[in-house]
Design a protein around this motif. Structure first.
Motif, PDB file in Angstrom:
ATOM      1  N   LEU A  50      62.751 -12.132 -25.819  1.00  0.00           N
ATOM      2  CA  LEU A  50      64.010 -11.957 -25.453  1.00  0.00           C
ATOM      3  C   LEU A  50      64.714 -10.355 -25.891  1.00  0.00           C
ATOM      4  CD1 LEU A  50      64.494 -12.698 -22.131  1.00  0.00           C
ATOM      5  CD2 LEU A  50      66.267 -14.247 -23.630  1.00  0.00           C
ATOM      6  N   ARG A  51      65.147 -10.817 -26.716  1.00  0.00           N
ATOM      7  CA  ARG A  51      66.003  -9.519 -27.512  1.00  0.00           C
ATOM      8  C   ARG A  51      65.185  -8.672 -27.874  1.00  0.00           C
ATOM      9  NH1 ARG A  51      68.729 -12.470 -32.466  1.00  0.00           N
ATOM     10  NH2 ARG A  51      69.183  -9.818 -33.059  1.00  0.00           N
ATOM     11  N   PHE A  52      63.545  -8.509 -28.151  1.00  0.00           N
ATOM     12  CA  PHE A  52      63.175  -7.420 -29.085  1.00  0.00           C
ATOM     13  C   PHE A  52      62.632  -6.732 -27.580  1.00  0.00           C
ATOM     14  CE2 PHE A  52      58.411  -6.216 -30.157  1.00  0.00           C
ATOM     15  CZ  PHE A  52      59.083  -5.839 -30.673  1.00  0.00           C
ATOM     16  N   VAL A  53      62.079  -7.568 -26.521  1.00  0.00           N
ATOM     17  CA  VAL A  53      61.442  -6.021 -25.427  1.00  0.00           C
ATOM     18  C   VAL A  53      62.328  -5.873 -24.730  1.00  0.00           C
ATOM     19  CG1 VAL A  53      59.546  -6.418 -23.347  1.00  0.00           C
ATOM     20  CG2 VAL A  53      59.183  -7.708 -25.415  1.00  0.00           C
ATOM     21  N   PRO A  54      62.190  -4.397 -24.196  1.00  0.00           N
ATOM     22  CA  PRO A  54      63.453  -3.478 -23.649  1.00  0.00           C
ATOM     23  C   PRO A  54      63.193  -4.357 -22.215  1.00  0.00           C
ATOM     24  CG  PRO A  54      61.816  -1.704 -25.128  1.00  0.00           C
ATOM     25  CD  PRO A  54      61.820  -3.116 -24.807  1.00  0.00           C
ATOM     26  N   GLY A  55      64.432  -5.221 -21.708  1.00  0.00           N
ATOM     27  CA  GLY A  55      64.428  -4.606 -20.137  1.00  0.00           C
ATOM     28  C   GLY A  55      63.851  -6.329 -20.218  1.00  0.00           C
ATOM     29  N   ALA A  56      63.467  -7.351 -21.009  1.00  0.00           N
ATOM     30  CA  ALA A  56      62.845  -8.402 -20.592  1.00  0.00           C
ATOM     31  C   ALA A  56      63.893 -10.005 -19.663  1.00  0.00           C
ATOM     32  CB  ALA A  56      62.450  -8.954 -22.234  1.00  0.00           C
ATOM     33  N   ARG A  57      63.729  -9.876 -19.137  1.00  0.00           N
ATOM     34  CA  ARG A  57      64.570 -10.858 -18.080  1.00  0.00           C
ATOM     35  C   ARG A  57      64.190 -12.374 -18.416  1.00  0.00           C
ATOM     36  NH1 ARG A  57      63.524 -13.582 -13.762  1.00  0.00           N
ATOM     37  NH2 ARG A  57      61.668 -11.872 -12.816  1.00  0.00           N
ATOM     38  N   LEU A  58      62.688 -12.961 -18.590  1.00  0.00           N
ATOM     39  CA  LEU A  58      62.846 -14.176 -18.399  1.00  0.00           C
ATOM     40  C   LEU A  58      61.350 -13.989 -19.340  1.00  0.00           C
ATOM     41  CD1 LEU A  58      62.456 -17.368 -17.050  1.00  0.00           C
ATOM     42  CD2 LEU A  58      61.325 -16.309 -15.036  1.00  0.00           C
ATOM     43  N   VAL A  59      61.374 -15.048 -20.325  1.00  0.00           N
ATOM     44  CA  VAL A  59      60.039 -15.383 -21.439  1.00  0.00           C
ATOM     45  C   VAL A  59      59.378 -16.732 -20.329  1.00  0.00           C
ATOM     46  CG1 VAL A  59      59.095 -15.388 -23.513  1.00  0.00           C
ATOM     47  CG2 VAL A  59      61.015 -13.721 -23.337  1.00  0.00           C
ATOM     48  N   GLY A  60      57.510 -16.700 -21.236  1.00  0.00           N
ATOM     49  CA  GLY A  60      57.326 -17.713 -20.955  1.00  0.00           C
ATOM     50  C   GLY A  60      55.874 -18.331 -21.456  1.00  0.00           C
ATOM     51  N   LEU A  61      56.034 -19.813 -21.831  1.00  0.00           N
ATOM     52  CA  LEU A  61      54.994 -20.256 -23.040  1.00  0.00           C
ATOM     53  C   LEU A  61      53.528 -19.724 -21.996  1.00  0.00           C
ATOM     54  CD1 LEU A  61      54.054 -21.265 -25.966  1.00  0.00           C
ATOM     55  CD2 LEU A  61      54.951 -23.284 -24.544  1.00  0.00           C
ATOM     56  N   ASP A  62      52.299 -19.438 -22.320  1.00  0.00           N
ATOM     57  CA  ASP A  62      51.829 -19.479 -21.318  1.00  0.00           C
ATOM     58  C   ASP A  62      50.843 -19.874 -21.658  1.00  0.00           C
ATOM     59  OD1 ASP A  62      49.606 -18.105 -20.189  1.00  0.00           O
ATOM     60  OD2 ASP A  62      49.110 -16.360 -20.580  1.00  0.00           O
ATOM     61  N   HIS A  63      49.996 -21.103 -20.530  1.00  0.00           N
ATOM     62  CA  HIS A  63      49.579 -22.573 -21.018  1.00  0.00           C
ATOM     63  C   HIS A  63      48.467 -22.360 -20.496  1.00  0.00           C
ATOM     64  CE1 HIS A  63      52.088 -25.151 -22.717  1.00  0.00           C
ATOM     65  NE2 HIS A  63      53.523 -24.982 -21.778  1.00  0.00           N
ATOM     66  N   GLY A  64      48.349 -20.671 -19.708  1.00  0.00           N
ATOM     67  CA  GLY A  64      46.817 -20.227 -19.046  1.00  0.00           C
ATOM     68  C   GLY A  64      46.210 -20.404 -18.053  1.00  0.00           C
TER      69      GLY A  64
END
Ligand SMILES: C[S@@+](CC[C@H](N)C(=O)[O-])C[C@H]1O[C@@H](n2cnc3c(N)ncnc32)[C@H](O)[C@@H]1O
Length: 340
Positions: free
Chosen positions: A118-132
């Motif tokens: 969230l801090r690293f990606v410019p403009g990121a709002r939401l981070v999801g764990l991708d279970h496929g």
């Protein structure tokens, strides 16, 4: 710093840079090197991961990028080196949503990884764990690990903003180049089918090009087609695309032949290939995506053409690796042309 780099002609620099970013293969901490009419793009991937068709991989002494702040999200985590080494190098960015897959040993640290991204990606709002992705509609199972808000977002690619919902309809940010390639291949007056269109990135990109006489985009997932309708309305392209909620089994048998057909259903598409090929007009082309094991790639085009022998005479006009899929397989694009 000595690192592997991909040599590309200057004219293709931006296009290839985007492909490398989409695949998580570009090293952001090193500067792109200019060498006469070519550029050398610093690679985060090992040379064996980079498809040979993308260009020559060389070693160069790259200058470090002057970018301020950490150049990798792992630098934001106060972990020991062994644990950091288990972190995946790549993640996907879909609009303002970041998706990452984690190995089992890092699952109990998911919240920290989420906060770092969230801090690293410019403009990121939401981070999801991708279970496929799963099921015929290839819906993604995602779990919020940082940030807030809905999974619905707008993703920008090829200068277009697509309506996407990472949970309700399939979308991959790694196919931007394929969407543009297909659209570039559409000739004035061609009729187009985008089969298994998802949220419609192929159809929308063709519509923006303005050359197709008609575009029909078909998917079994009504939520995907609704997202496509919203994108078309917002971009004032609704008059150029006919979105259809249908299964291929329903649509294909009565569909009149057209000049350009794209089908991106990489795991199951082979089941439908012959019936879909019947919708290709003489002289027309079918753009077909498949996950192919590396040992089979060289023979696969011939196998496909033989399989289509029951429908008509086809030849392989193009076949290329789009991106690695697993340690032993790639997502491959086949373009087969029907004889006149
Ligand atoms: C891998 S996604 C491709 C989406 C889109 N073409 C893209 O490139 O982003 C496959 C899509 O095929 C659809 N699908 C799967 N089986 C289908 C079938 N039998 N008939 C119609 N659509 C189908 C799914 O709903 C899903 O949206």
């Amino acid at each position: 710093m000595i690192a592997p780099g991909l040599v590309v002609p200057r004219a293709r620099g931006e296009e290839v840079r985007q492909v490398l970013i989409d695949a998580g293969f570009l090293r952001p901490d090193l500067e792109i090197q200019e060498e006469g009419e070519t550029l050398v793009l610093p690679l985060a991937a090992s040379p064996s991961e980079v498809p040979g068709t993308w260009g020559e991989v060389v070693e160069r002494d790259f200058r470090e990028s002057p970018r301020k702040g950490p150049s990798r999200y792992r630098d934001l985590l106060a972990w020991d080196a062994a644990r950091k080494d288990a972190l995946p190098r790549s993640f996907d960015v879909v609009g303002d949503v970041v998706l990452i897959r984690l190995p089992p040993e890092l699952l109990d640290r998911r919240a920290e990884v989420g906060e770092a991204l969230l801090r690293f990606v410019p403009g990121a709002r939401l981070v999801g764990l991708d279970h496929g992705v799963r099921g015929p509609e290839r819906r993604r199972t995602v779990e919020r690990i940082a940030g807030a808000g809905p999974w619905r977002t707008r993703h920008r690619e090829n200068g277009l903003e697509l309506e996407v919902d990472v949970e309700r309809a399939y979308f991959s940010p790694r196919l931007a180049r394929e969407h543009a390639r297909f659209a570039d291949d559409v000739r004035p007056g061609d009729r187009v089918y985008d089969l298994c269109c998802g949220v419609g990135p192929f159809a929308v990109t063709v519509a923006r090009g303005g050359r197709a006489a008609s575009i029909t985009a078909v998917d079994a997932n009504p939520e995907a087609v609704e997202l496509l309708r919203t994108t078309l309305g917002r971009l004032s392209l609704a008059s150029r695309v006919t979105p259809v909620v249908a299964r291929l089994e329903e649509f294909v048998p009565t569909a009149p032949p057209v000049e350009r057909v794209v089908m991106n259903l990489p795991h199951e598409g082979i089941k439908y290939l012959a019936s879909v090929a019947r919708t290709v007009a003489p002289g027309g082309r079918l753009y077909y995506y498949e996950v192919v094991s590396r040992t089979e790639f060289a023979r696969r085009g011939t196998t496909i053409v033989n399989l289509l022998g029951e429908v008509g005479t086809f030849r392989v006009a193009d076949e290329r690796v789009v991106h690695p899929y697993s340690p032993a397989s790639d997502l491959v694009a086949f373009v087969v042309e029907r004889s006149r």
